[in-house]
Design a protein around this motif. Structure first.
Motif, PDB file in Angstrom:
ATOM      1  N   VAL A  42       0.876  -1.164   0.000  1.00  0.00           N
ATOM      2  CA  VAL A  42       0.000   0.000   0.000  1.00  0.00           C
ATOM      3  C   VAL A  42       0.911   1.211   0.000  1.00  0.00           C
ATOM      4  N   ILE A  43       0.664   2.126  -0.925  1.00  0.00           N
ATOM      5  CA  ILE A  43       1.474   3.332  -1.028  1.00  0.00           C
ATOM      6  C   ILE A  43       0.627   4.506  -0.550  1.00  0.00           C
ATOM      7  N   LEU A  44       1.165   5.242   0.400  1.00  0.00           N
ATOM      8  CA  LEU A  44       0.510   6.417   0.970  1.00  0.00           C
ATOM      9  C   LEU A  44       1.478   7.583   0.827  1.00  0.00           C
ATOM     10  N   GLY A  45       1.337   8.314  -0.272  1.00  0.00           N
ATOM     11  CA  GLY A  45       2.268   9.408  -0.532  1.00  0.00           C
ATOM     12  C   GLY A  45       3.669   8.856  -0.739  1.00  0.00           C
ATOM     13  N   LYS A  46       4.592   9.287   0.105  1.00  0.00           N
ATOM     14  CA  LYS A  46       5.981   8.831  -0.001  1.00  0.00           C
ATOM     15  C   LYS A  46       6.283   7.663   0.928  1.00  0.00           C
ATOM     16  N   ARG A  47       5.232   7.129   1.547  1.00  0.00           N
ATOM     17  CA  ARG A  47       5.431   5.996   2.461  1.00  0.00           C
ATOM     18  C   ARG A  47       4.676   4.779   1.946  1.00  0.00           C
ATOM     19  N   GLN A  48       5.103   3.633   2.411  1.00  0.00           N
ATOM     20  CA  GLN A  48       4.442   2.394   1.988  1.00  0.00           C
ATOM     21  C   GLN A  48       4.509   1.358   3.102  1.00  0.00           C
ATOM     22  N   ILE A  49       3.673   0.353   2.943  1.00  0.00           N
ATOM     23  CA  ILE A  49       3.654  -0.770   3.876  1.00  0.00           C
ATOM     24  C   ILE A  49       3.397  -2.034   3.072  1.00  0.00           C
ATOM     25  N   ARG A  50       4.094  -3.089   3.403  1.00  0.00           N
ATOM     26  CA  ARG A  50       3.934  -4.366   2.699  1.00  0.00           C
ATOM     27  C   ARG A  50       2.621  -5.036   3.083  1.00  0.00           C
ATOM     28  N   ILE A  51       2.019  -5.718   2.100  1.00  0.00           N
ATOM     29  CA  ILE A  51       0.840  -6.540   2.362  1.00  0.00           C
ATOM     30  C   ILE A  51       1.065  -7.913   1.756  1.00  0.00           C
ATOM     31  N   ASP A  52       0.358  -8.903   2.271  1.00  0.00           N
ATOM     32  CA  ASP A  52       0.522 -10.267   1.780  1.00  0.00           C
ATOM     33  C   ASP A  52      -0.417 -10.547   0.599  1.00  0.00           C
ATOM     34  N   GLU A  53      -0.407 -11.771   0.132  1.00  0.00           N
ATOM     35  CA  GLU A  53      -1.216 -12.145  -1.038  1.00  0.00           C
ATOM     36  C   GLU A  53      -2.717 -12.004  -0.789  1.00  0.00           C
ATOM     37  N   ASP A  54      -3.121 -11.945   0.495  1.00  0.00           N
ATOM     38  CA  ASP A  54      -4.530 -11.741   0.844  1.00  0.00           C
ATOM     39  C   ASP A  54      -4.836 -10.271   1.142  1.00  0.00           C
ATOM     40  N   ASN A  55      -3.896  -9.391   0.776  1.00  0.00           N
ATOM     41  CA  ASN A  55      -4.036  -7.948   1.004  1.00  0.00           C
ATOM     42  C   ASN A  55      -4.217  -7.609   2.478  1.00  0.00           C
ATOM     43  N   GLN A  56      -3.391  -8.251   3.302  1.00  0.00           N
ATOM     44  CA  GLN A  56      -3.403  -7.998   4.733  1.00  0.00           C
ATOM     45  C   GLN A  56      -2.018  -7.547   5.188  1.00  0.00           C
ATOM     46  N   ILE A  57      -2.007  -6.737   6.218  1.00  0.00           N
ATOM     47  CA  ILE A  57      -0.760  -6.296   6.840  1.00  0.00           C
ATOM     48  C   ILE A  57      -0.430  -7.273   7.953  1.00  0.00           C
ATOM     49  N   ARG A  58       0.796  -7.809   7.912  1.00  0.00           N
ATOM     50  CA  ARG A  58       1.246  -8.678   9.010  1.00  0.00           C
ATOM     51  C   ARG A  58       1.697  -7.789  10.156  1.00  0.00           C
ATOM     52  N   LEU A  59       1.114  -8.001  11.325  1.00  0.00           N
ATOM     53  CA  LEU A  59       1.445  -7.192  12.489  1.00  0.00           C
ATOM     54  C   LEU A  59       2.752  -7.679  13.106  1.00  0.00           C
ATOM     55  N   THR A  60       3.504  -6.759  13.660  1.00  0.00           N
ATOM     56  CA  THR A  60       4.823  -7.100  14.195  1.00  0.00           C
ATOM     57  C   THR A  60       4.980  -6.795  15.675  1.00  0.00           C
ATOM     58  N   ARG A  61       4.210  -5.840  16.200  1.00  0.00           N
ATOM     59  CA  ARG A  61       4.455  -5.425  17.586  1.00  0.00           C
ATOM     60  C   ARG A  61       3.332  -5.761  18.559  1.00  0.00           C
ATOM     61  N   LEU A  62       2.137  -5.817  18.152  1.00  0.00           N
ATOM     62  CA  LEU A  62       1.002  -6.198  18.992  1.00  0.00           C
ATOM     63  C   LEU A  62       1.117  -5.698  20.430  1.00  0.00           C
ATOM     64  N   ASP A  63       1.269  -4.405  20.568  1.00  0.00           N
ATOM     65  CA  ASP A  63       1.374  -3.759  21.868  1.00  0.00           C
ATOM     66  C   ASP A  63      -0.027  -3.655  22.475  1.00  0.00           C
ATOM     67  N   THR A  64      -0.250  -4.333  23.576  1.00  0.00           N
ATOM     68  CA  THR A  64      -1.596  -4.347  24.172  1.00  0.00           C
ATOM     69  C   THR A  64      -1.678  -3.485  25.423  1.00  0.00           C
ATOM     70  N   ARG A  65      -0.848  -2.446  25.488  1.00  0.00           N
ATOM     71  CA  ARG A  65      -0.921  -1.553  26.648  1.00  0.00           C
ATOM     72  C   ARG A  65      -2.339  -0.994  26.764  1.00  0.00           C
ATOM     73  N   GLU A  66      -2.625  -0.359  27.856  1.00  0.00           N
ATOM     74  CA  GLU A  66      -3.965   0.213  28.069  1.00  0.00           C
ATOM     75  C   GLU A  66      -4.333   1.134  26.905  1.00  0.00           C
ATOM     76  N   LEU A  67      -5.456   0.884  26.324  1.00  0.00           N
ATOM     77  CA  LEU A  67      -5.898   1.647  25.162  1.00  0.00           C
ATOM     78  C   LEU A  67      -6.873   2.741  25.597  1.00  0.00           C
ATOM     79  N   PRO A  68      -6.697   3.966  25.090  1.00  0.00           N
ATOM     80  CA  PRO A  68      -7.625   5.044  25.466  1.00  0.00           C
ATOM     81  C   PRO A  68      -9.010   4.781  24.888  1.00  0.00           C
ATOM     82  N   ASN A  69     -10.035   5.102  25.650  1.00  0.00           N
ATOM     83  CA  ASN A  69     -11.394   4.949  25.143  1.00  0.00           C
ATOM     84  C   ASN A  69     -12.337   5.843  25.918  1.00  0.00           C
ATOM     85  N   VAL A  70     -13.449   6.135  25.285  1.00  0.00           N
ATOM     86  CA  VAL A  70     -14.514   6.928  25.887  1.00  0.00           C
ATOM     87  C   VAL A  70     -15.807   6.183  25.621  1.00  0.00           C
ATOM     88  N   SER A  71     -16.629   6.030  26.628  1.00  0.00           N
ATOM     89  CA  SER A  71     -17.925   5.388  26.456  1.00  0.00           C
ATOM     90  C   SER A  71     -18.817   6.279  25.596  1.00  0.00           C
TER      91      SER A  71
END
Length: 151
Positions: free
Chosen positions: A64-93
């Motif tokens: 996927v190309i976004l301007g001057k940046r890009q990210i690799r995708i697999d044959e199923d057009n998915q991004i493979r995640l690498t960091r999976l940081d599950t720290r507390e996520l901000p949210n509002v009810s």
């Protein structure tokens, strides 16, 4: 909505864009989804476009190309995640916001993602434990944004 999870008109008319989320694997997020037999942008792709300020160009099965940046995708057009940081996520009810129990300034001029996080939301399992699907979307979005690199 009447078909799938099409947003209610009151929300859709004010939305910058609409994306779909169907995360089925804890280590990948889709860029393109199949909805009613046609390809549509995933919410991850919509959010990456908003964060970078440019429309994406998808090279199916490659990147996927976004301007001057890009990210690799697999044959199923998915991004493979690498960091999976599950720290507390901000949210509002959302219901608390509508009832005036949350100061609206917390979300003013912010990108807002509305997701269900109740007891009936399915969870996926990460090495750190289970995480509900809509929270995993957010973790995946942070990971994908971190992977954006110059070509």
């Amino acid at each position: 909505g009447r078909a799938g999870w099409i947003p209610v008109p009151e929300l859709a008319k004010a939305a910058a864009d609409i994306g779909f989320v169907d995360i089925t694997s804890p280590d990948r997020v889709p860029v393109i989804e199949n909805y009613q037999g046609r390809p549509v942008k995933s919410l991850t792709l919509v959010a990456l476009e908003m964060a970078t300020g440019v429309r994406a160009h998808v090279v199916s099965g490659e990147r996927v190309i976004l301007g001057k940046r890009q990210i690799r995708i697999d044959e199923d057009n998915q991004i493979r995640l690498t960091r999976l940081d599950t720290r507390e996520l901000p949210n509002v009810s959302f219901s608390a916001l509508l009832e005036g129990k949350v100061d609206a300034r917390q979300v003013r001029d912010k990108v807002v993602v509305i997701g269900y996080d109740g007891s009936k939301m399915h969870a996926l399992t990460l090495p750190t434990g289970p995480i509900k699907a809509h929270r995993l979307f957010y973790v995946g979005l942070l990971d994908a944004f971190g992977q954006l690199a110059a070509p």
